[in-house]
Design a protein around this motif. Structure first.
Motif, PDB file in Angstrom:
ATOM      1  N   ALA A 202     -23.625 -30.413  -3.873  1.00  0.00           N
ATOM      2  CA  ALA A 202     -23.351 -32.069  -4.592  1.00  0.00           C
ATOM      3  C   ALA A 202     -24.578 -32.693  -3.744  1.00  0.00           C
ATOM      4  N   LEU A 203     -25.071 -32.820  -2.693  1.00  0.00           N
ATOM      5  CA  LEU A 203     -26.443 -33.614  -2.684  1.00  0.00           C
ATOM      6  C   LEU A 203     -27.190 -33.112  -3.178  1.00  0.00           C
ATOM      7  N   VAL A 204     -27.601 -32.127  -4.003  1.00  0.00           N
ATOM      8  CA  VAL A 204     -28.490 -32.083  -4.474  1.00  0.00           C
ATOM      9  C   VAL A 204     -28.123 -32.930  -6.037  1.00  0.00           C
ATOM     10  N   VAL A 205     -26.899 -32.215  -6.641  1.00  0.00           N
ATOM     11  CA  VAL A 205     -26.556 -33.483  -8.058  1.00  0.00           C
ATOM     12  C   VAL A 205     -26.797 -34.252  -7.840  1.00  0.00           C
TER      13      VAL A 205
ATOM     14  N   THR B  67     -26.617 -33.584 -18.256  1.00  0.00           N
ATOM     15  CA  THR B  67     -26.504 -33.158 -16.894  1.00  0.00           C
ATOM     16  C   THR B  67     -26.014 -33.863 -15.849  1.00  0.00           C
ATOM     17  N   ALA B  68     -26.831 -34.721 -15.765  1.00  0.00           N
ATOM     18  CA  ALA B  68     -26.598 -35.125 -14.536  1.00  0.00           C
ATOM     19  C   ALA B  68     -24.481 -35.791 -14.666  1.00  0.00           C
ATOM     20  N   GLU B  69     -24.380 -36.193 -15.512  1.00  0.00           N
ATOM     21  CA  GLU B  69     -23.244 -36.311 -16.058  1.00  0.00           C
ATOM     22  C   GLU B  69     -21.985 -35.431 -15.425  1.00  0.00           C
ATOM     23  N   VAL B  70     -21.817 -34.168 -15.991  1.00  0.00           N
ATOM     24  CA  VAL B  70     -21.514 -32.908 -15.834  1.00  0.00           C
ATOM     25  C   VAL B  70     -21.516 -31.946 -14.657  1.00  0.00           C
ATOM     26  N   THR B  71     -23.073 -31.778 -14.047  1.00  0.00           N
ATOM     27  CA  THR B  71     -23.140 -31.902 -12.224  1.00  0.00           C
ATOM     28  C   THR B  71     -22.494 -32.559 -11.527  1.00  0.00           C
TER      29      THR B  71
ATOM     30  N   ALA C  12     -28.625 -37.088 -10.339  1.00  0.00           N
ATOM     31  CA  ALA C  12     -27.955 -37.835 -11.576  1.00  0.00           C
ATOM     32  C   ALA C  12     -29.546 -39.024 -11.307  1.00  0.00           C
ATOM     33  N   ILE C  13     -29.560 -39.606  -9.825  1.00  0.00           N
ATOM     34  CA  ILE C  13     -30.101 -40.630  -9.402  1.00  0.00           C
ATOM     35  C   ILE C  13     -31.549 -40.865 -10.203  1.00  0.00           C
ATOM     36  N   VAL C  14     -32.579 -39.194 -10.331  1.00  0.00           N
ATOM     37  CA  VAL C  14     -33.785 -39.883 -10.876  1.00  0.00           C
ATOM     38  C   VAL C  14     -33.714 -39.512 -12.008  1.00  0.00           C
TER      39      VAL C  14
END
Length: 304
Positions: free
Chosen positions: A184-187, A26-30, A191-193
């Motif tokens: 973009a800030l949210v995703v 999900t992180a990669e897609v977003t 992704a970091i978390v």
């Protein structure tokens, strides 16, 4: 224009499901979706909105803040697709129909009209059918997918409310560009978390179920990420923002409900998901409820 924008949204759950089948997270897609989205809309704004009025500092902050709902909607929606069928996930996202009525009533501190109450009841009944909740042989609806799908619908309701009320004097491309910064800030934080911190830094904040201890696969940017960006971040806001002023909000809302049957059709064709008669009836009921919610507006717009 509205048909193109709504149909584009309808493709998202299927593309994300295909990305998951190829090992993406999900992180990669977003991240790929919003990365491409910011780049493309920034370039479009440079060429087509360079002479547009600039937003004030407060408007800019409001648009970025409103844009965070775009990021939350994408993350939550794609998480739901991990646990439930793509055709069911889009039905849950459409709960924004009755949630919008609920939020409007709370803000205005008034009871909704009778036709709106009927529409809400129809949406809920149609949802029961469209998600196959009554078919015991189909298995229980995964509670995690249902939970994330409903949260995505709540977030999407916030997106719709913000889209029509903040800095409406700006061109659609410019408004979409600034809102994407918030998404973009949210995703990026997500992704970091969930992936970057656990794999690269050894920091695990969430349970293993919601983290991916693998390196970030940047190939997503050249495959599914590009498709999801075009059909989920670039085309829809431009098409809808251009189409709605021409058709009017009432007729535009009815036309945009094509997203639901189109999403089911794409899931059936590309994923082979089973769609039974009860689900089709449920989709038809939900579309009828959209008409009930907007027919008065259509009549007023026609007379005007």
């Amino acid at each position: 224009m509205i048909l193109i924008g709504s149909s584009s949204y309808g493709m998202l759950s299927t593309f994300v499901k295909l990305a998951y089948k190829h090992g993406h997270t999900t992180a990669e897609v977003t991240v790929a979706q919003f990365g491409w989205g910011v780049l493309i809309l920034t370039l479009l704004a440079m060429f087509f909105s360079k002479n547009a009025p600039k937003p004030s500092k407060s408007e800019y902050i409001q648009l970025v803040a409103a844009g965070t709902t775009l990021g939350f909607t994408s993350v939550l929606y794609y998480l739901s697709v991990q646990y439930i069928a793509a055709s069911v996930a889009v039905v849950l996202l459409m709960q924004s129909i009755w949630l919008g009525v609920l939020f409007e009533s709370i803000i205005k501190k008034t009871w909704p009209s009778l036709d709106k109450i009927i529409a809400v009841v129809l949406v809920l009944f149609g949802t029961v059918l469209a998600t196959n909740a009554l078919d015991a042989s189909a298995g229980h609806l995964d509670i995690r997918g249902f939970f994330f799908g409903m949260l995505a619908a709540i977030s999407f309701s916030g997106t719709m409310a913000a889209t029509g009320s903040i800095a409406s004097h700006l061109p659609p491309i410019k408004r979409s560009q600034i809102m994407l910064y918030g998404g973009a800030l949210v995703v990026l934080i997500f992704a970091i978390v969930t992936q970057i911190a656990p794999y690269y830094w050894g920091v695990k904040i969430l349970s293993p179920e919601f983290t991916s201890s693998k390196s970030f696969d940047f190939s997503i940017f050249l495959t599914y990420g590009l498709f999801v960006a075009i059909f989920g971040t670039v085309l829809p806001p431009i098409m809808l923002n251009k189409g709605f002023p021409i058709t009017g909000v009432g007729l535009g809302s009815i036309i945009s409900s094509i997203e639901l049957p189109f999403a089911m059709m794409i899931a059936f064709i590309l994923l082979g998901e089973h769609i039974g008669p009860a689900q089709l009836v449920g989709v038809a009921i939900i579309i009828i409820s959209v008409f009930i919610l907007n027919y008065r507006m259509v009549l007023n717009e026609t007379q005007a």
